[in-house]
Design an enzyme around this catalytic site. Structure first.
Site, mmCIF file in Angstrom:
data_model
loop_
_atom_site.group_PDB
_atom_site.id
_atom_site.type_symbol
_atom_site.label_atom_id
_atom_site.label_comp_id
_atom_site.label_asym_id
_atom_site.label_seq_id
_atom_site.Cartn_x
_atom_site.Cartn_y
_atom_site.Cartn_z
ATOM 1 C CG ASP A 177 -3.093 2.919 -7.583
ATOM 2 O OD1 ASP A 177 -3.344 3.096 -6.750
ATOM 3 O OD2 ASP A 177 -2.016 3.262 -7.425
ATOM 4 C CG HIS A 178 -8.016 2.290 -3.267
ATOM 5 N ND1 HIS A 178 -6.787 2.982 -3.224
ATOM 6 C CD2 HIS A 178 -9.057 3.560 -3.244
ATOM 7 C CE1 HIS A 178 -7.179 2.764 -2.036
ATOM 8 N NE2 HIS A 178 -8.126 4.480 -1.731
ATOM 9 C CG HIS A 240 -2.839 5.562 -4.235
ATOM 10 N ND1 HIS A 240 -3.091 4.830 -4.089
ATOM 11 C CD2 HIS A 240 -3.061 5.396 -2.281
ATOM 12 C CE1 HIS A 240 -3.517 3.870 -4.066
ATOM 13 N NE2 HIS A 240 -3.066 4.028 -2.240
#
Ligand code: NAD
Length: 484
Positions: A177-178, A240
């Protein structure tokens, strides 16, 4: 600033989907930046693996073009580009067949870290895992990196977890999950857990509410068919925003290590109350120009998928009882703006009288633009005219505070890939975390789909549907401004 970067071992990184959009825009430019700043071990190798029938030279040419497009001129030199291209290799591979696998197995060196980045459609993850295993590439020390979306509901996420775990141990699986790789997001942990100033106040006694905003200006342009099957809840909230919520609300882990941190995040997700449908506002953007409205950009002109969602959540534990967490995210909004705002309670008694109005401390953690933090404090407005109060930010924009070195702070992808090579899973989602997030999300999506709730319409360039404002207004609160 003295660099204290933890060194990285030699590695062979295979990027399945190495010619795709994500590889060109994020993964390869990210790796290049590490190379450019001298933080790549000299023997590191990156092997592109994709369907295109090209050879090493052809791949080097493609990557050179990607670097030109996605790495700013000032962040590259002819010399470092040349050196980086030398570290590349390529194999034409078919994830669903046998083509290319023998060659790939022969390319991998002994005694270096092996990492496999699955930058392909999730429907191919299972096939890749099986092929790696069949061809003897899935040794116990290798790592796999998987991209979002991780499932589209609990059932598909569980199936995906089972498929991957058939061939790999959980300790080998890195679910990206950047958002977790962003500097500010990690700073949230640093601020909370290494300053005595904040943690004593970080609870229901002092915090009135929390707002988490991820606003985008782009629409679904060109990705309508894909996005319409997903919507803001699946695309943004389940992963996110949920991660931001967890890091904001979790208890202090005993150590900054993968399982200690992920255990605490998991407890937050499990403590989330089911959400009343009244506390969810979904929207779709409209646009005066033909072809630019959400419904014109997706295949189904009757779609009820949301391009915007705002919701009020409750976390049922001692720390957060009675503190609402307001989340919102949407496309085609007024500005590209993301922040976490911790809004503290009013002072218990104002010695300056009611005429001075309401003043509250707010701590904001800004993800974009200009990563940084603000702490709004109330002071006397300078000058004559009596005691007039004003809220001013104690601003800490990292780029200003930390000087030019901050330019060299790795972006989310490069940091996360290097963590994979180092074998550090702290900033990656664990399988049970992902499943818990879907367990909470699924009934909400099923609820509005089953009822056929239509999203409210909002104008492109606005702050979202007006009904979202009511979520807070009805409780005497207001959303923070979405600022350009
Ligand atoms: P893409 O369509 O641009 O590229 C797909 C890549 O997969 C190509 O290199 C193609 O050659 C390869 N491929 C396709 N079928 C194959 C097969 N049978 N065998 C071997 N290789 C095959 O896709 P993308 O946008 O780069 O996305 C890749 C993954 O990353 C997807 O899971 C996507 O959901 C995820 N993702 C993408 C983005 C983004 O911004 N592009 C953002 C987040 C997540």
């Amino acid at each position: 600033m003295v660099s204290r970067v933890i060194p990285v071992e030699d590695f062979d990184l295979v990027i399945f989907g190495g010619t795709g959009d994500l590889a060109r825009r994020k993964i390869l430019p990210g790796l290049f930046r590490r190379y450019h700043s001298g933080q790549m071990p000299p023997g590191a190798r990156i092997i592109g693996a994709a369907r295109a029938a090209i050879d090493r030279k052809g791949y080097q040419k493609e990557v050179a073009a990607a670097l030109e497009e996605f790495v700013p001129k000032g962040a590259r030199s002819a010399e470092t580009v040349k050196g980086f291209l030398e570290s590349l290799d390529y194999v034409t591979i078919d994830a669903t067949g046998d083509g290319g696998w023998k060659k790939l197995a022969g390319m991998l060196r002994a005694n270096v870290v092996h990492a496999f980045y699955f930058s392909v459609a999730p429907s191919l993850f299972g096939a890749l895992a099986e092929r790696l295993h069949e061809h003897g590439c899935a040794g116990p020390s290798c790592r796999i990196v998987v991209e979002k979306p991780f499932g589209r509901d609990l059932e598909s996420a569980q199936a995906l977890n089972r498929t991957l775990r058939d061939h790999f141990d959980e300790s080998q699986i890195y679910r990206i999950d950047h958002y977790l790789g962003k500097e500010t997001v990690q700073n949230l942990m640093a601020v909370r857990f290494s300053n005595v100033l904040f943690e004593p106040l970080w609870n229901a006694q002092y915090i009135d509410h929390v707002q988490i905003t991820v606003a985008e200006t782009v629409g679904v342009d060109g990705r309508g068919a894909y996005y319409d099957k997903s919507g803001a809840m699946r695309d943004m909230v389940q992963n996110h925003l949920m991660q931001l919520l967890c890091l904001t609300a979790m208890e202090p882990p005993s150590r900054f290590d993968p399982d200690a941190v992920r255990d605490e995040k998991l407890k937050v997700i499990r403590a989330l109350e089911p959400v009343d449908p009244e506390d969810i506002v979904r929207g779709q953007y409209t646009h005066p120009d033909k072809g630019m409205s959400y419904l014109e950009q997706v295949d189904d002109p009757d779609s009820i998928t949301e391009s915007y969602i705002a919701m009020k959540l409750a976390i049922s534990n001692w720390r957060w009882a009675g503190v609402p967490f307001y989340l919102r995210t949407g496309k085609r909004l007024k500005a590209r703006y993301s922040e976490i705002a911790i809004v503290f309670k009013d002072a218990p008694h104002s010695i300056f009288g009611q005429a001075q109005g309401r003043h509250r401390n707010v701590l904001t953690i800004r993800l974009q633009p200009n990563e940084g933090m603000d702490l709004f404090v109330t002071i006397k407005e300078p000058g004559p005219g009596g005691m007039r109060l004003v809220d001013v930010p104690l601003d800490m924009t990292f780029a200003d505070a930390l000087g030019p070195e901050v330019e060299d702070v790795p972006d989310a992808y490069e940091r996360l890939i290097m963590d994979v090579i180092r074998g550090n899973q702290t900033l990656f989602m664990r399988g049970d975390e992902v499943e818990a997030a879907w367990t909470w999300t699924d009934p909400l999506i099923k609820g509005w789909t089953g009822r056929g709730d239509r999203p409210y319409l909002y104008e492109s360039g606005s702050t979202g549907p007006e009904e979202a404002a009511m979520l807070l207004h009805s409780e005497g609160r207001r959303w923070r401004e979405i600022r350009p």
